[in-house]
Design an enzyme around this catalytic site. Structure first.
Site: not given
Ligand code: IPE
Ligand code: IPE
Ligand code: MG
Length: 254
Positions: A27, A75
């Site tokens: 993340d 997602n």
């Molecule tokens: C969790 O991250 C999913 C992945 C890293 C693939 P998210 O960014 O989707 O989680 P939330 O929305 O902050 O809980």
């Molecule tokens: C994790 O990074 C990747 C996926 C969830 C696919 P994010 O895209 O959630 O990054 P932040 O949380 O917005 O920084």
């Molecule tokens: Mg995230």
């Protein structure tokens, strides 16, 4: 000293209890890009690059199963072009980097609601699993369109069908049987789950399997999460007292 590895890094496992099975919630890609005034897609690309580094480090530390959260069932709620870019990046990553994974002896497997993914992604998954199936050093398990609740729902449906078909009595449904009906029952539950980027939540990752996992969060964003963070996580993990509801080993002996 049981040090292995290259010039810069000391993969010193002396006295270090390294998890056999590790989960990583990748993340923070978006925040990494934002800090650099780059589009979110640049963060996802940097994040994908960093997965190679994590695989290398885990392999050398002796981790046997590394499960990484790449795309959750939630997602899909992101803008369509971001979802599209993530799918494209996934295909590109596994096609381009297979030689490096091969060099490290890494078998690639996938977990999640794979049937609901686009055909191109499903093909990459099938080819990646087939190509790497005889590699022995470590398993990289990529959670793709994965949701812990979806996984439990799937297991419940499979067992309900067996009951309906008269193959199973409801009384025979146990924790063990539920575990055996999760997506990858041969993969041990993770002893440790790492989440970069500071969020203190599981976000639907390995709900069933994480019942007794240790949890470790870094402020480092995923694309910057490196060897030093991993080493710190392992050191902290080695010092944890895992009681599993009982007493600590010291108390138990007194
Ligand atoms: C969790 O991250 C999913 C992945 C890293 C693939 P998210 O960014 O989707 O989680 P939330 O929305 O902050 O809980
Ligand atoms: C994790 O990074 C990747 C996926 C969830 C696919 P994010 O895209 O959630 O990054 P932040 O949380 O917005 O920084
Ligand atoms: Mg995230």
């Amino acid at each position: 000293m049981a040090a292995i590895g290259d010039k810069k890094k000391t993969y010193d496992t002396t006295g270090l209890k390294v998890p056999v099975s590790l989960g990583v919630i990748m993340d923070g890609n978006g925040r990494w890009a934002k800090k650099r005034l780059l589009p979110r897609s640049a963060g996802h690309r940097a994040g994908a690059e960093n997965l190679k580094e994590l695989c290398r480090n885990c392999g050398r530390y002796g981790v046997k199963y590394l499960t990484v959260y790449a795309f959750s069932t939630e997602n899909w709620a992101r803008p369509e072009d971001e979802v599209h870019q993530l799918m494209e990046l996934f295909v590109e990553f596994f096609e381009r980097y297979d030689p490096e994974l091969e060099q490290e002896g890494i078998r690639v497997r996938f977990t999640g609601d794979i049937a609901a993914l686009p055909e191109k992604v499903r093909n990459t998954i099938a080819e990646g699993e087939e190509r790497s199936k005889n590699r022995q050093k470590m398993q990289l398990i990529v959670a793709m369109n994965y949701g812990g609740r979806r996984e439990i729902e799937n297991a419940a449906r499979r067992l309900a069908k067996k009951v309906k078909d008269g193959e199973l009595e409801p009384e025979q449904i146990t924790e063990q049987l539920l575990s055996e009906n999760m997506y990858l029952p041969d993969v041990p539950d993770p002893e440790l789950i790492i989440r970069p980027s500071g969020e203190m939540r599981l976000s639907n990752f390995l709900l069933w399997e994480s019942a007794y996992s240790e949890f470790w969060v870094s402020q480092t964003l995923w694309p910057d999460f490196g060897y030093d963070d991993l080493t710190q996580a392992f050191r902290d993990y080695a010092g944890r007292d895992r009681r599993f509801g009982g007493l600590s080993s010291k108390e138990g002996k007194s």
